[in-house]
Design an enzyme around this catalytic site. Structure first.
Site, PDB file in Angstrom:
ATOM      1  N   HIS A 221     -59.850  60.481  34.918  1.00 20.19           N
ATOM      2  CA  HIS A 221     -60.100  59.256  34.169  1.00 20.19           C
ATOM      3  C   HIS A 221     -60.543  57.933  35.010  1.00 20.19           C
ATOM      4  CE1 HIS A 221     -60.209  56.920  30.636  1.00 20.19           C
ATOM      5  NE2 HIS A 221     -59.492  55.983  31.039  1.00 20.19           N
ATOM      6  N   TYR A 225     -63.819  54.797  35.634  1.00 14.62           N
ATOM      7  CA  TYR A 225     -63.763  53.345  36.078  1.00 14.62           C
ATOM      8  C   TYR A 225     -64.335  53.037  37.507  1.00 14.62           C
ATOM      9  CZ  TYR A 225     -61.538  52.334  31.796  1.00 14.62           C
ATOM     10  OH  TYR A 225     -60.916  52.406  30.630  1.00 14.62           O
ATOM     11  N   HIS A 372     -70.618  61.075  24.485  1.00 11.39           N
ATOM     12  CA  HIS A 372     -69.756  59.703  24.891  1.00 11.39           C
ATOM     13  C   HIS A 372     -70.113  59.692  26.717  1.00 11.39           C
ATOM     14  CE1 HIS A 372     -66.524  57.000  25.468  1.00 11.39           C
ATOM     15  NE2 HIS A 372     -66.165  57.691  26.424  1.00 11.39           N
ATOM     16  N   PHE A 373     -69.981  60.823  27.244  1.00  8.58           N
ATOM     17  CA  PHE A 373     -70.330  60.530  28.657  1.00  8.58           C
ATOM     18  C   PHE A 373     -71.775  59.981  28.821  1.00  8.58           C
ATOM     19  CE2 PHE A 373     -67.067  63.537  30.210  1.00  8.58           C
ATOM     20  CZ  PHE A 373     -66.029  62.512  30.347  1.00  8.58           C
ATOM     21  N   HIS A 374     -72.577  60.500  28.244  1.00 15.92           N
ATOM     22  CA  HIS A 374     -74.092  60.183  28.288  1.00 15.92           C
ATOM     23  C   HIS A 374     -74.355  58.544  27.807  1.00 15.92           C
ATOM     24  CE1 HIS A 374     -74.715  64.455  29.148  1.00 15.92           C
ATOM     25  NE2 HIS A 374     -75.826  63.830  29.583  1.00 15.92           N
ATOM     26  N   ARG A 437     -68.834  71.786  23.136  1.00 19.17           N
ATOM     27  CA  ARG A 437     -69.526  71.371  24.255  1.00 19.17           C
ATOM     28  C   ARG A 437     -69.641  72.572  25.624  1.00 19.17           C
ATOM     29  NH1 ARG A 437     -65.271  67.749  27.602  1.00 19.17           N
ATOM     30  NH2 ARG A 437     -67.213  67.320  28.955  1.00 19.17           N
ATOM     31  N   ARG A 438     -70.616  72.818  26.208  1.00 18.92           N
ATOM     32  CA  ARG A 438     -71.024  73.557  27.496  1.00 18.92           C
ATOM     33  C   ARG A 438     -71.257  74.999  27.045  1.00 18.92           C
ATOM     34  NH1 ARG A 438     -65.235  72.116  28.970  1.00 18.92           N
ATOM     35  NH2 ARG A 438     -65.472  70.265  30.482  1.00 18.92           N
TER      36      ARG A 438
END
Length: 550
Positions: A221, A225, A372-374, A437-438
């Site tokens: 996590h 950041y 979300h990551f993208h 996912r994946r």
């Protein structure tokens, strides 16, 4: 105000070396992402018997770890070199950092490409890679630690030469980010060295899966950041200069970074909300700590838009939104990071969903998380990195961002935004419909649910194709700025503080206090849960003979 230093040719060569790896990674990782979306669409078969999970692993590792880490460390070395200086000895250690990371990257990449490490960028046990993969990861981490302590040394030397002075804001921000990276990466380093390498070599018969996942997300996590804070550095201290304004508040910027340091690390359990073996009380505590990060995020949004409005008012734009209409929309150095800022609004909302104890159960381990990551990393962060590259690369190479390249940059930004909007939106919708996912469903027999998922995966392939066009264009622009653009002087834009600004409280530079509080929060959030994991995890659950790369 600290006088900004000029780079020597040796310094520029060092910083550009990190940029070369960054943009080579963009091209390789982007190609793997394109192949991945094609394979998932069901309209394309991977050639030469390429394993789907091989390209999935390469895509995640190259873009999520290699590109980001090399860009961040190169950019932060440049920021420190400009604000506090880089001695010859420090430059040698920076080169050692670079080569250690690069060697580790090559070792890990080769292991993946030969099919011995199809373990994704999270490398969860019981997935097991060849030991060379873990050795490569360890070298990357060690190389980054060399950069960490070189950066610390740079600021320390400057402080010794300027007793009682406030450190330059960007140097302070870099130090915060590297302190966070070092503290967080201790978790993944411990997992790799103590658990995975002995297990992969056969010296350990079993591995504690829950402990390995906990140590990964202790790191995983704050990794987000670590990606994001350099974008914040550009938003706080560089964008104001580009738009012709000044830094809104030095104190607010420093406080937001301190809060991000404290509340970014002790929150890894919100990635493990569905996992047994962790007491729900500690999950709840870490969810609360996760939501505390909303405070510095809102502070950042307030500061940046206050800068926009204040600058516009000073230029004479009196109407309610006149200042907004007259922002430099035709300057790609501003446009790309601004679109990144806007993307962070839905990205942050999605993050609230991911971290919510109950709502997370709906989207956990679905492709919503990938979307979300993208939206956050691949849009907010990467577009800001691109915006930085448009002025940093020509500054380092002694060239200029010409009007033609600036226009191409705007086109590239629009294409990237379009492709990512299509792909990320379809991922979010498919995730809400339960699409995991994946997984690759292109070879499944069908069924209404799978057919629906594949329709969204076709949309992702369309978005991925548009994105790859943007990657090709960005690579072309980078090559032009590095080697072929006209010679000239490109500004290294660092905003100045307001002349009548309030003095920054000295307590904001009390490193012992803030790092001490951070460590205390980590010990509070992790000590008892980790002891419970060590005491109660079932022994012997994962044997050594579990297949490599399975």
């Amino acid at each position: 105000m600290n006088k900004h230093l000029n780079f020597t040719k040796k310094e520029s060569r060092l910083y550009m070396s990190f940029m070369y790896v960054t943009f080579a990674s963009l091209l390789i990782g982007g190609l793997m992402g394109l192949l991945q979306t094609f394979a998932r669409s069901g309209k394309f078969q991977l050639p030469f018997g390429i394993n789907y999970y091989t390209i999935l692993t390469v895509h995640g590792v190259i873009l999520g770890l290699v590109l980001t880490t090399f860009f961040i460390i190169g950019f932060q070395f440049a920021l420190l070199g400009k604000t506090v200086g880089l001695s010859d000895k420090q430059r040698k250690w920076a080169w050692i950092s670079f080569w250690t990371m690069l060697i580790g990257t090559v070792i890990a990449a080769v292991t993946i490409l030969v099919g011995q490490a199809n373990v994704l960028y999270t490398f969860y046990a019981p997935l097991r890679a060849h030991v060379a993969f873990y050795i490569g990861l360890a070298l990357v981490i060690v190389g980054s630690w060399i950069a960490v302590f070189t950066n610390f040394r740079q600021l320390y030397v400057w402080k010794k030469a300027h007793p009682g002075e406030k450190s330059p804001l960007l140097a302070f921000m870099v130090t915060i980010n590297m302190a966070m990276w070092f503290i967080a990466s201790l978790g993944v380093a411990a997992s790799v060295l103590i658990q995975f390498i002995p297990w992969s070599l056969g010296y350990a018969e079993t591995i504690n899966v829950l402990l390995s996942r906990t140590l990964f997300w202790y790191f995983g996590h704050p990794l987000v950041y670590f990606w994001l804070l350099p974008a914040y550095m550009a938003w706080y201290a560089i964008i104001p200069k580009i738009i012709g304004g000044k830094l809104f508040s030095d104190s607010l910027a420093r406080l937001s970074f301190i809060l991000l340091l404290m509340f970014s690390i002790p929150v890894g359990f919100h990635h493990q909300l569905t996992e047994p073996g962790i007491d729900p009380t500690w999950k709840f505590i870490q969810v609360v700590l996760t939501f505390m990060v909303v405070i510095p995020t809102l502070m950042t949004a307030f500061s940046i838009f206050a800068t926009f409005e204040t600058t516009g008012r000073r230029k004479g734009y009196k109407s309610l939104f006149g200042w907004f209409r007259h922002l430099p929309w035709k300057d790609v150095r501003f446009l790309a990071p601004f679109i990144g800022m806007v993307a962070f609004i839905p990205g942050g909302a999605g993050g609230i969903v991911n971290a919510s104890h109950q709502v997370n159960t709906l989207i956990h381990n679905t492709i919503w998380v990938t979307g979300h990551f993208h939206l956050t990393v691949a849009t907010t962060v990467i577009l800001t990195y691109f915006g930085v590259a448009y002025w940093l690369v020509p500054h380092l190479t002694g060239r200029r961002l010409t009007p033609k390249l600036n226009k191409l940059g705007i086109i590239q930004t629009i294409i990237w935004t379009l492709g990512m909007t299509i792909m990320s939106t379809s991922m979010h919708i498919q995730g809400l419909l339960g699409g995991p996912r994946r997984s690759n469903f292109s070879n499944y027999a069908g069924g209404a649910q799978v057919d629906t998922w594949i329709n969204y995966q076709i949309a992702q392939a369309v978005g991925g194709t548009i994105l790859f066009v943007a990657i090709i264009l960005m690579t072309y622009i980078f090559i032009q700025l590095a080697f072929f653009a006209p010679r000239g002087v490109q500004e290294f834009p660092i905003a100045e503080e307001e002349i009548d600004a309030e003095p920054t409280p000295k307590i904001l530079e009390n490193w012992y206090l803030w790092i001490g509080i951070t460590i205390a929060l980590i010990l509070f959030a992790y000590t008892i849960p980790v002891i419970d994991i060590l005491k109660h995890s079932p022994p012997g659950s994962i044997p050594f003979d579990w297949p490599i790369g399975r």
